[in-house]
Design an enzyme around this catalytic site. Structure first.
Site, PDB file in Angstrom:
ATOM      1  N   HIS A  97     -30.739   1.734  -0.245  1.00  0.00           N
ATOM      2  CA  HIS A  97     -29.636   2.593  -0.729  1.00  0.00           C
ATOM      3  C   HIS A  97     -29.869   4.047  -0.289  1.00  0.00           C
ATOM      4  CE1 HIS A  97     -28.078  -0.791  -2.823  1.00  0.00           C
ATOM      5  NE2 HIS A  97     -28.990  -0.816  -3.770  1.00  0.00           N
TER       6      HIS A  97
ATOM      7  N   SER B 115     -19.690  -0.618  -7.624  1.00  0.00           N
ATOM      8  CA  SER B 115     -18.525  -1.347  -8.153  1.00  0.00           C
ATOM      9  C   SER B 115     -18.668  -1.563  -9.653  1.00  0.00           C
ATOM     10  CB  SER B 115     -18.395  -2.697  -7.445  1.00  0.00           C
ATOM     11  OG  SER B 115     -19.352  -3.601  -7.954  1.00  0.00           O
TER      12      SER B 115
ATOM     13  N   LEU C  39     -11.512  16.973   5.978  1.00  0.00           N
ATOM     14  CA  LEU C  39     -11.645  15.536   5.685  1.00  0.00           C
ATOM     15  C   LEU C  39     -11.682  15.339   4.179  1.00  0.00           C
ATOM     16  CD1 LEU C  39     -12.539  12.590   6.871  1.00  0.00           C
ATOM     17  CD2 LEU C  39     -14.771  13.267   6.064  1.00  0.00           C
TER      18      LEU C  39
ATOM     19  N   ASP D 255     -21.972  -2.424   2.875  1.00  0.00           N
ATOM     20  CA  ASP D 255     -22.799  -3.544   2.421  1.00  0.00           C
ATOM     21  C   ASP D 255     -24.007  -3.731   3.334  1.00  0.00           C
ATOM     22  OD1 ASP D 255     -23.502  -5.641   0.797  1.00  0.00           O
ATOM     23  OD2 ASP D 255     -22.157  -7.082   1.741  1.00  0.00           O
TER      24      ASP D 255
HETATM   25  C1  FPP Z   1     -24.133  -2.779  -1.185  1.00  0.00           C
HETATM   26  O1  FPP Z   1     -25.281  -3.256  -0.504  1.00  0.00           O
HETATM   27  C2  FPP Z   1     -24.300  -1.366  -1.458  1.00  0.00           C
HETATM   28  C3  FPP Z   1     -24.256  -0.786  -2.696  1.00  0.00           C
HETATM   29  C4  FPP Z   1     -24.042  -1.569  -3.920  1.00  0.00           C
HETATM   30  C5  FPP Z   1     -24.492   0.642  -2.870  1.00  0.00           C
HETATM   31  C6  FPP Z   1     -23.890   1.522  -1.812  1.00  0.00           C
HETATM   32  C7  FPP Z   1     -24.505   2.854  -1.886  1.00  0.00           C
HETATM   33  C8  FPP Z   1     -24.846   3.614  -0.833  1.00  0.00           C
HETATM   34  C9  FPP Z   1     -24.550   3.277   0.550  1.00  0.00           C
HETATM   35  C10 FPP Z   1     -25.514   4.905  -1.040  1.00  0.00           C
HETATM   36  C11 FPP Z   1     -24.519   6.015  -1.076  1.00  0.00           C
HETATM   37  C12 FPP Z   1     -24.283   6.233  -2.463  1.00  0.00           C
HETATM   38  C13 FPP Z   1     -23.760   7.312  -3.023  1.00  0.00           C
HETATM   39  C14 FPP Z   1     -23.872   7.377  -4.464  1.00  0.00           C
HETATM   40  C15 FPP Z   1     -23.074   8.414  -2.325  1.00  0.00           C
HETATM   41  P1  FPP Z   1     -26.149  -4.390  -1.191  1.00  0.00           P
HETATM   42  O2  FPP Z   1     -27.160  -3.741  -2.073  1.00  0.00           O
HETATM   43  O3  FPP Z   1     -25.265  -5.366  -1.879  1.00  0.00           O
HETATM   44  O4  FPP Z   1     -26.844  -5.042   0.056  1.00  0.00           O
HETATM   45  P2  FPP Z   1     -27.210  -6.575   0.255  1.00  0.00           P
HETATM   46  O5  FPP Z   1     -25.910  -7.320   0.366  1.00  0.00           O
HETATM   47  O6  FPP Z   1     -27.962  -6.558   1.545  1.00  0.00           O
HETATM   48  O7  FPP Z   1     -28.066  -6.988  -0.914  1.00  0.00           O
END
Ligand code: FPP
Length: 241
Positions: free
Chosen positions: A33, A61, A127, A16
């Site tokens: 991202h 999700s 892994l 997150d």
């Molecule tokens: C949550 O942060 C993150 C996500 C919804 C996406 C997670 C994806 C990655 C880390 C990239 C890797 C992905 C793949 C497909 C391998 P948020 O957007 O909710 O952050 P915020 O809480 O700061 O708004």
């Protein structure tokens, strides 16, 4: 009965903070991202070098479809690009990839990419990396129960555990959530029943080896009782010596 181990056999991470990382730099959320993929590459390597055999990450999700369409399609593109760019390196590094989640709603291009990546890395054993994509803990439990019911299999803790999407792995010893929030957000609801939870204020794109080591240290300092008393744990440790 599971036992306390110094290095977790399975770490699961809610990655997150990508959006906030980007906003703080006046960048579009999708830039966060993209940076998140680099953080993931770093943490995969760090887990392998620390002899953690299984890593599970929450990449998209079931509820993320509610985000702006531009962000959703950006995340799909990031997944497709990461598969195209990273699978050969993961293959060389001995990483076995699994994608966990409902694939029905994904495009044919993305689905094919997931299947190819799983086939290409199936023989690896250093892994296991489970990427939860279009995943929700409630979806996982409900669809496992529906499959068992359709087959006429009695629903017990054992049969349900064996029908869940992560049946190929032990339950996570440690669940880490980055970005400062303190909740599970529908991640591994069944499997995290006895996991140690560690919450880090570091935003996911900044999560590095030092942040991972801090979580590992916190994990090592916890006493895992699995419903027993401290005295029972001490006695069974004594008996094993
Ligand atoms: C949550 O942060 C993150 C996500 C919804 C996406 C997670 C994806 C990655 C880390 C990239 C890797 C992905 C793949 C497909 C391998 P948020 O957007 O909710 O952050 P915020 O809480 O700061 O708004």
């Amino acid at each position: 009965m599971a036992e306390q181990v110094a290095v977790p056999r399975h770490i699961a991470i809610v990655m997150d903070g990508n959006g906030r990382w980007a906003s703080r730099r006046f960048l579009p959320r999708i830039a966060g991202h993209k940076q998140g993929v680099d953080a993931l590459k770093r943490i995969v390597k760090a887990c392998a070098s620390r002899h953690v055999p299984v890593l599970t990450v929450f990449a998209f999700s079931s509820e993320n479809w509610n985000r702006p369409a531009e962000e959703v399609s950006g995340l799909m593109d990031i997944l497709a690009l990461a598969l195209a760019r990273e699978v050969s390196q993961l293959q060389r590094d001995g990483v076995q990839l699994h994608f966990v989640g409902d694939r029905e709603a994904l495009s044919a291009r993305v689905r094919k990419g997931l299947e190819d990546a799983e086939v290409a890395t199936a023989g690896n054993s250093l892994l296991t990396l489970n990427v939860c994509f279009n995943y929700g803990g409630r979806w996982d439990i409900a669809s496992a129960a529906a499959r068992l019911a359709a087959a006429g299999t009695p629903i017990t803790e054992e049969s349900l555990s064996g029908a869940l999407a992560l049946a190929h792995c032990a339950d996570p010893d440690l669940v880490i959530r980055t970005g400062g929030e303190k909740r599970l957000s529908n991640f591994l609801l069944w499997q995290a029943a006895y996991s140690e939870l560690c919450f880090s204020d570091v935003l996911w794109p900044d999560f590095d080896e030092a942040a991972l080591d801090a979580a590992l240290q916190e994990y090592a300092s916890r006493e895992r009782r699995f419903g027993q008393t401290s005295q029972q744990i001490a006695e069974s440790t004594e008996t094993r010596r």
